[in-house]
Every structure is written in structure tokens, then in C-alpha cells.
Design a protein around this motif. Sequence first.
Motif, mmCIF file in Angstrom:
data_model
loop_
_atom_site.group_PDB
_atom_site.id
_atom_site.type_symbol
_atom_site.label_atom_id
_atom_site.label_comp_id
_atom_site.label_asym_id
_atom_site.label_seq_id
_atom_site.Cartn_x
_atom_site.Cartn_y
_atom_site.Cartn_z
ATOM 1 N N ALA A 116 0.813 -1.225 0.000
ATOM 2 C CA ALA A 116 0.000 0.000 0.000
ATOM 3 C C ALA A 116 0.847 1.276 0.000
ATOM 4 C CB ALA A 116 -0.928 -0.005 1.220
ATOM 5 N N LEU A 117 2.146 1.144 0.277
ATOM 6 C CA LEU A 117 3.003 2.335 0.332
ATOM 7 C C LEU A 117 3.220 2.966 -1.048
ATOM 8 C CD1 LEU A 117 5.680 1.113 2.917
ATOM 9 C CD2 LEU A 117 3.910 2.860 3.277
ATOM 10 N N ILE A 118 3.084 2.164 -2.120
ATOM 11 C CA ILE A 118 3.214 2.717 -3.481
ATOM 12 C C ILE A 118 1.855 2.601 -4.171
ATOM 13 C CG2 ILE A 118 4.365 2.565 -5.733
ATOM 14 C CD1 ILE A 118 6.780 1.419 -4.453
ATOM 15 N N PRO A 119 1.247 3.729 -4.575
ATOM 16 C CA PRO A 119 -0.030 3.667 -5.292
ATOM 17 C C PRO A 119 0.114 2.884 -6.597
ATOM 18 C CG PRO A 119 0.466 5.921 -4.605
ATOM 19 C CD PRO A 119 1.693 5.122 -4.379
ATOM 20 N N ALA A 120 -0.983 2.253 -7.014
ATOM 21 C CA ALA A 120 -0.955 1.374 -8.190
ATOM 22 C C ALA A 120 -0.435 2.093 -9.435
ATOM 23 C CB ALA A 120 -2.355 0.816 -8.451
ATOM 24 N N GLY A 121 -0.934 3.312 -9.669
ATOM 25 C CA GLY A 121 -0.530 4.043 -10.874
ATOM 26 C C GLY A 121 0.960 4.307 -10.917
ATOM 27 N N MET A 122 1.530 4.665 -9.749
ATOM 28 C CA MET A 122 2.958 4.955 -9.694
ATOM 29 C C MET A 122 3.780 3.675 -9.843
ATOM 30 S SD MET A 122 3.104 7.884 -6.756
ATOM 31 C CE MET A 122 4.866 8.093 -6.817
#
Length: 555
Positions: free
Chosen positions: A77-83
Motif C-alpha cells: 500500500a506504500l506505493i499507489p498502483a498508478g505509480m
Amino acid sequence: MTPQNVVEMLENRGVIDKGLAYDIEQDAVQNGKDIVQVLLAYGIYTNEDEFWAQVADELGADHFDLDNFEPPPSVVALIPAGMARLYGAFPITLDGQGLHVAFTDPLNPQLVEDLRFGLEKTIVPVVARRSQVLSLIEKHYGSGAPSIDEIFGQLGKGGKDGGSSPEAEANSAPIVKFVDLVMQQAIKERASDIHFEPFEREFKIRYRVDGALYEMAPPPIHLATSIISRVKVMANMNIAERRIPQDGRIMTTVGGKPVDMRVNSLPTQHGESVVLRVLDRSSVNLDLEVLGMQPFLFDYIVETINKPNGIFIVTGPTGAGKTTTLYACLRRINTIDCKLITAEDPVEYELDGVMQVPINDAVGLTFAKALRSFLRQDPDRIMVGEMRDLETAQIAIQASLTGHLVLSTLHTNDSAGAVTRLVDMGVEPFLVSATLEGVLAQRLLRTICKSCRSPYEPSLHILNQLNLSPDDIGGKHFYTGSGCSTCGNSGYKGRKGIYELLDVTDPIRELITGRAPSLVLRQKAIELGMVTLREDGLRSIYSGETTIEEVLKYT
């Protein structure tokens, strides 16, 4: 990962020599192969893990096997999916050092910096097999490309704060990410130009691929000023000045590739229109061997550009690939014992070992003035971006007569037209006859997509347009592209050159001296064996590289 980055790393580490590095890079680039698979095929490594271990050693990073890896949901969850999808990044663990992240392209340091900026966290890169990282991204984040809406949704609503300055808006995270996304998408699609166009009720973004324009999903109109300001900030342009046109340049890395972009802003009724000309150095192969010329033509050009003096002209309309051909010629003759100087408007690609002078009419540095100074710089060979006027042409001829080889371009429809253009400018025909060695006319045609290429029978009407009869074509086959996901349903992917060479032999020199019109010159050249643009186009049709429609359009 770009083949260039990988072979550079292996060459620096002594794993491969310069010759093998060139072969491996060419194999990967020209055939669209994965660089790791090419290295395995060449026997550089016995398995993929050996390669990734070497990458980890190069970066001083940890090397992981992620085959059965299951990260905690809190870390994912620390990195958003889009990024995650945009940067090819997957989080492995979080500790006192920072967030440990595996990248699909660990050799690109820009990705680490961009992710650190977007997340406002310390990023520690780690290395794992690219296929494993992709598999984890797809499993935990989905496989879709990040959308514009997703980028803005993750990073807050940019550009709406009426109290912030244009500089603050242009450098806000959502705007930065959005502009990066646009550039990445355009370069992935092999775009030559990116257009940012403000209208009264919408803000369009279009990019040109193989000569045709395609539209991207438009961002909200209220973000137009912020997005354009961001581009101007990147190009070192004055973002407070919106009343006059400006020029700038962006040098950046997109998807691991070094990319130069020429930027121009133009004030319009509804805001500034900005166009970026993409000069993707990694996608342009500046070698004569890969320009698709017939052997006799290649041999002639190599012989001509190695002459001690004379003028060699490349001609064709804007976007016909003239500059690429001249750069390939310069690369060929760029040796330690030869001084090369160019005058260009502007300098498109930087060539090591070549003195390149950007023309600047605003301060009086014209082609003619630069060329006059060149002769005092003791050059062996000179390239003049374009012979626009009599003064430039006369100095080029003078340079040729005093023992210099001059390469240049003209905007004419065919090779014979270049001769009459020089005479029409006011150059004496006997001087043209004495100095001109050859004229190469060229065009760029779209090539049929290899993924959806299929044979078809052309109609008699189409054959008549080519002045062909069913008897002329015999058993020859014709192909077209039916359209697929690889080529964006256009049926075409990539471009190739077709060429027409006017070799200035003694019979041609006599006609030039006698002020013969271009039609007479052309007929004589054909009698002497000149292959016309149309004939070279037919060769490309019969070899299945392009379509009848493309040849009819450009010849």
C-alpha cells in the motif's frame, strides 16, 4: 532496460569488448529483442540470475529471488498502483534505511529519484529478475497503464489553488507526474512531436507518430496553464512571459533513454500552444549501413563523402530524413585525422568530435556568416544545414573550390531540381558544374506492421496509378497491414527511406553548363541509369516493406 545502458555496464566491467558490445546492442535494438535474452543467446551468461547478480554488484544493491515472495499488504500500500506501474516499481520491505524497492529497470537512477519525490520517502533500490518484478506488479496492482485520472487522484488535485504562484503550480507533484506520463507515453509510441494545444473549452494533447497525429486523453482545462508552465520550466523558458514566442530545450531521461526535446511556445487566442520536437538519441541509429539503401547507392555515398573536395547535396521536403542522412555521413567520416564543422538551425543531435555551430539569426549569426568563419578554422569537411540564399551557396562553392568537402541540404522535389534551384538562386552554372559531385533525393515512407502484414491483390485502378499493367507485375506479391494492437490499428509501424541519386558525371556537367532545364537533366540521368524515387518505392512494395498507397503519396 535499454540495450545501450546494459552493454555500457558490461563493457566497463570488462565482460565484453567494444566489438561484441556493438553486435549485441544492434541485435537487441534492430530486432526488438529483450537485452537479457540476447546476452543468454550470445553465451555471455548461462542463466538469467547471473546477469541480475552482476547488475546488483554494479549498483551495490541487494539481489533478491522473488519467485515465492509475498509482501505484507501494508508495504504494498506504500506505493499507489498508478505509480508502481508508471515506474515499474514494487516495494519489498520498509526498515530504518527506507523503502526497499525492486525496479524493472534498476540501471535507471532517474526512477529512484522520481519515486522518492512522489512518495516523499527514502528509496533503497534492490535488484531482482525483471519478469518477477512485472509479475508482482501485475498481481498486486493490475496490469493496466496508469491513467491521467489515476495520477491526479493519487497525488491530490493540482492546479486549483488560486493563491499559489505559477512556479509553485508548475512544480506541484501532480503536474510533474502528469507531464512525465505524457512524455513517457509519447516516447513509448515513438512520437516525433508532442503538441499541447489550448482551446476555448478543452485542452488537447496530441503526438505525431510516423507522420500522423494521434490524440491523448485530454486533461481538465483548468490545468492547461499549470501543465504548459511545467513544460516551460523544464525547458528553461520564462514562464511569466506569455505574449511572445519562445524557444527552449529539454534534456531528460524517459524510460531509461536519453531524450532531447526542442520546445517552442506560441501565444494563441486561448493561451500558449507548446510543441516539443522529440530527438530520441537512442531510437535514431546514425549509421549509414542501417538507412536501407541499395548497395550501389551506399558505395557511391561512401566514396563521395571521402573525396577531398566537392559538394554533396541531400534534398527533399521537411521531415524526409535529410538531417539523419547527413549525420550518418558525418559519423562515417569523423576520424581523428579529419576536422569537421557544421552550421545547423538548430543542432539536433550532438556528435562527438564534431564542432557544431547553432545558427542564430537574431544576433546576426546566419549560415553565410558562419560558413565564412569556418574557412578560417582550417576544416577538412563542412556541413551546412541548408543552402537558403545566394550568399550561402556562393561561399559553399568557394569552400569546395579551395579544397573542402561540403555537405548540405535543399528543399526540392527531386534530385535534378536541386541543380536548377542553385542556378535560379543566381549561382553561375559553370560553378555548379565544377563543384557538384552528387544530389540525393529522399522520402520517408511508413513501413507495414510486421504483426499484421498480409498479402492482397491490388485493383487495376491502383496499378494504373503506378503505370503498371498485370503483365508488368508478373508473379510479384503485394502486402498491406490489416491493423492490430502493435501498430495502433494503423497497419503501419516505423518508416524507411527511398532514394534517388543524381550522379554528376561529364554528360550531366555539360547539360548544367548549358543551363538545361531540370526535366532534361532528369531524362539524361535516367538514360544513364538513375533509379528514380518511384522505382525505389516499387522495390520497397515488392519486398513487402510498404504499401502502394504510401509510394503514391510520396512519389
